[in-house]
Motif scaffolding. Structure first.
Motif, PDB file in Angstrom:
ATOM      1  N   ASP A 212     -29.988  -5.130  -4.820  1.00  0.00           N
ATOM      2  CA  ASP A 212     -30.179  -6.578  -4.907  1.00  0.00           C
ATOM      3  C   ASP A 212     -30.536  -6.939  -6.353  1.00  0.00           C
ATOM      4  O   ASP A 212     -30.820  -6.061  -7.170  1.00  0.00           O
ATOM      5  CB  ASP A 212     -31.341  -6.938  -3.960  1.00  0.00           C
ATOM      6  N   GLY A 226     -35.012 -15.022  -3.281  1.00  0.00           N
ATOM      7  CA  GLY A 226     -34.591 -14.241  -2.118  1.00  0.00           C
ATOM      8  C   GLY A 226     -33.553 -13.189  -2.495  1.00  0.00           C
ATOM      9  O   GLY A 226     -33.328 -12.243  -1.757  1.00  0.00           O
ATOM     10  N   TYR A 269     -35.144  -2.103   6.966  1.00  0.00           N
ATOM     11  CA  TYR A 269     -34.760  -2.222   5.552  1.00  0.00           C
ATOM     12  C   TYR A 269     -35.900  -1.693   4.708  1.00  0.00           C
ATOM     13  O   TYR A 269     -37.011  -2.211   4.788  1.00  0.00           O
ATOM     14  CB  TYR A 269     -34.496  -3.700   5.302  1.00  0.00           C
ATOM     15  N   ASN A 285     -38.504  -4.513   5.526  1.00  0.00           N
ATOM     16  CA  ASN A 285     -38.054  -5.687   6.251  1.00  0.00           C
ATOM     17  C   ASN A 285     -37.499  -5.192   7.576  1.00  0.00           C
ATOM     18  O   ASN A 285     -37.063  -4.046   7.677  1.00  0.00           O
ATOM     19  CB  ASN A 285     -36.969  -6.440   5.481  1.00  0.00           C
ATOM     20  N   ARG A 287     -34.892  -6.347   9.308  1.00  0.00           N
ATOM     21  CA  ARG A 287     -33.619  -7.067   9.456  1.00  0.00           C
ATOM     22  C   ARG A 287     -32.708  -6.607   8.338  1.00  0.00           C
ATOM     23  O   ARG A 287     -33.127  -5.849   7.463  1.00  0.00           O
ATOM     24  CB  ARG A 287     -33.914  -8.560   9.286  1.00  0.00           C
ATOM     25  N   GLY A 289     -30.811  -7.184   4.805  1.00  0.00           N
ATOM     26  CA  GLY A 289     -31.169  -7.951   3.614  1.00  0.00           C
ATOM     27  C   GLY A 289     -30.193  -9.090   3.397  1.00  0.00           C
ATOM     28  O   GLY A 289     -29.052  -9.042   3.844  1.00  0.00           O
ATOM     29  N   ASP A 290     -30.645 -10.102   2.694  1.00  0.00           N
ATOM     30  CA  ASP A 290     -29.784 -11.187   2.279  1.00  0.00           C
ATOM     31  C   ASP A 290     -30.024 -11.354   0.788  1.00  0.00           C
ATOM     32  O   ASP A 290     -31.130 -11.723   0.414  1.00  0.00           O
ATOM     33  CB  ASP A 290     -30.164 -12.460   3.056  1.00  0.00           C
ATOM     34  N   GLU A 292     -27.924  -8.472   0.574  1.00  0.00           N
ATOM     35  CA  GLU A 292     -27.347  -7.125   0.729  1.00  0.00           C
ATOM     36  C   GLU A 292     -26.369  -7.021   1.911  1.00  0.00           C
ATOM     37  O   GLU A 292     -25.385  -6.274   1.850  1.00  0.00           O
ATOM     38  CB  GLU A 292     -28.451  -6.079   0.921  1.00  0.00           C
TER      39      GLU A 292
HETATM   40  N1  GLY Z   1     -32.729  -9.455  -0.529  1.00  0.00           N
HETATM   41  C1  GLY Z   1     -34.044  -9.158  -0.137  1.00  0.00           C
HETATM   42  C2  GLY Z   1     -34.346  -9.458   1.246  1.00  0.00           C
HETATM   43  O1  GLY Z   1     -33.480  -9.704   2.063  1.00  0.00           O
HETATM   44  O2  GLY Z   1     -35.512  -9.467   1.578  1.00  0.00           O
END
Ligand code: GLY
Ligand code: AMP
Length: 423
Positions: A212, A226, A269, A285, A287, A289-290, A292
């Motif tokens: 990321d 984020g 994650y 995390n 879930r 990633g966002d 990723e």
């Molecule tokens: N890109 C980091 C997250 O999803 O927490």
């Protein structure tokens, strides 16, 4: 079968896009989605955190399987609510979600179970935290205990800045209460990478690796966000490092969860710092990633719905990775991450969506008078494939150059850190 995706962002668009490719799908729904998702899934107008209303909907509509994108509904107990009603859902329970929902819980868990992470202390009392900061000095990292949408971790290189951050978190409730309790931890040097696995109790299956770009500006400057872009796979995690991550981070974590009597089913994650001593966990995390998920899911060749279902049911599955690279550039609104502007018309989308080897995942978009307009901080994920990382990067940025909206900002250096490793 009928499948429901919960969430509104780029990650959820990628999940919906991938699930949609499965021949098992008869109908795909998304709550609440965005302008991109509504093209491929039926819009369900229930916010992701309204977990009871979502369960009511799933029962009424006869949803066969639900996949949850963001952390907020997980931490709120969406999985417990669905399971109570006999509905199949992929994600961890409220109890297991504490690995992300509380930094203090996660740090204590890691310490107890020997998962490598930065040294730390937890504080509820402001004066004690101040004394500690003055003792240990900088550089130092201050983290809000609760969920803070990527804004809960601040690295400080001066004591003044650290004290100011602490005051904002603990006294002024800068994060709406998430920072009343803080974790103060050692600053780690190294290269960051994301390692995400699918977990079902004792069993886990790694997804492709990724990296990321958390800071807003090129060269890792500016505030944390984020995530401003990602690519997959990452050379930061080579075979040797992957072996260490599996053994020292993932397997110790799963063993620890078992010892605590916590059943985990969902995506896990590990946000890692690859240091000279080896991998250390910056955060867990619960879930995908966002951003990723976007480049990761682009490289998964499986019928992902079938794989998820089989894995959910306890079968052995494996992930087949596309040999190509994928890269995601996030286009964000002016003012992101502090106060993003909204409602700006986006131009050039149709042109780009037709390009081969390019995929655009929407994040903060909605429809207004038939036009696609911005509706949040991170607006679009412009993604591309390439036989080399350079090719993926060039292709993604070429597509970016055709998209316009007022105040659009993005990083120009997504993927560049990998070139150091690739020579
Ligand atoms: N890109 C980091 C997250 O999803 O927490
Ligand atoms: P987190 O929300 O814990 O992942 O932290 C957000 C970002 O802050 C990370 O992606 C890192 O860039 C940075 N960060 C967090 N913890 C540390 C640490 N202990 N040392 C150095 N940087 C850190």
């Amino acid at each position: 079968m009928k499948v429901l995706v919960v969430g509104n962002g780029g990650r959820e668009h990628a999940i919906a896009w991938k699930l949609r490719q499965s021949p098992l799908i008869s109908k795909l729904y998304c709550a609440q989605g965005n302008a991109g998702i509504w093209k491929i899934a039926e819009r369900v107008d229930i916010p992701p955190t309204e977990v009871e209303a979502l369960a009511d909907f799933a029962l009424k509509e006869g949803i066969d399987f639900t996949v949850v994108g963001p952390e907020a509904p997980l931490v709120k107990g969406i999985v417990d609510e669905f399971e109570k009603r006999g509905l199949k859902i992929f994600g961890p329970s409220q109890e297991a979600s504490q690995l992300e929902g509380s930094k203090a819980f996660a740090k204590n868990f890691m310490e107890k179970h020997g998962v490598p992470t930065a040294h730390y202390s937890v504080f509820d009392n402001f004066d004690r935290a101040v004394r500690y900061l003055k003792d240990v000095g900088t550089p130092i990292v201050i983290k809000a205990d609760g969920l803070a949408a990527g804004k809960g971790a601040v690295v400080s290189f001066s004591l003044d800045h650290a004290l100011h951050t602490l005051e904002g978190f603990m006294k002024k409730s800068a994060l709406g209460g998430a920072g009343r309790r803080v974790v103060i931890e050692e600053f780690l040097e190294g290269e960051e990478a994301s390692y995400i696995v699918m977990v079902n109790g004792d069993r886990y299956v790694p997804l492709p690796t990724s990296q990321d770009h958390k800071r807003l500006l090129d060269g890792d400057r500016g505030p944390n966000t984020g995530g401003m872009g990602a690519y997959s796979p990452t050379p930061v995690i080579d075979k040797y490092m992957e072996g260490r991550i599996r053994e020292e981070v993932i397997e110790r974590t799963l063993k620890g969860l078992k010892e605590e009597g916590i059943y985990f089913r969902g995506f896990l994650y590990a946000g890692l710092m690859i240091t000279s001593e080896g991998p250390k966990v910056l955060e867990f995390n619960v879930r995908l990633g966002d951003p990723e998920a976007q480049p990761i899911l682009m490289r998964v060749k499986n019928d992902f719905l079938r794989t998820l279902l089989e894995f959910y049911e306890g079968k052995e599955v494996s992930i087949e990775e596309d040999h190509r690279w994928s890269l995601d550039v996030v286009l964000a609104s002016k003012g992101y991450p502090e106060k993003p502007e909204k409602g700006k018309v986006i131009e050039g989308l149709e042109e780009v969506e037709d390009l081969s080897d390019v995929v655009v995942f929407h994040a903060g978009t909605t429809l207004k008078d038939g036009k696609v307009v911005t509706n949040g901080g991170r607006v679009l994920n412009v993604c591309a494939y390439g036989d080399t990382l350079k090719e993926a990067k060039d292709r993604a940025y070429k597509a970016v150059s055709r998209i316009r909206f007022e105040g659009m900002q993005y990083r120009k250096d997504i993927g560049d850190k990998a070139f150091r490793y690739l020579g």
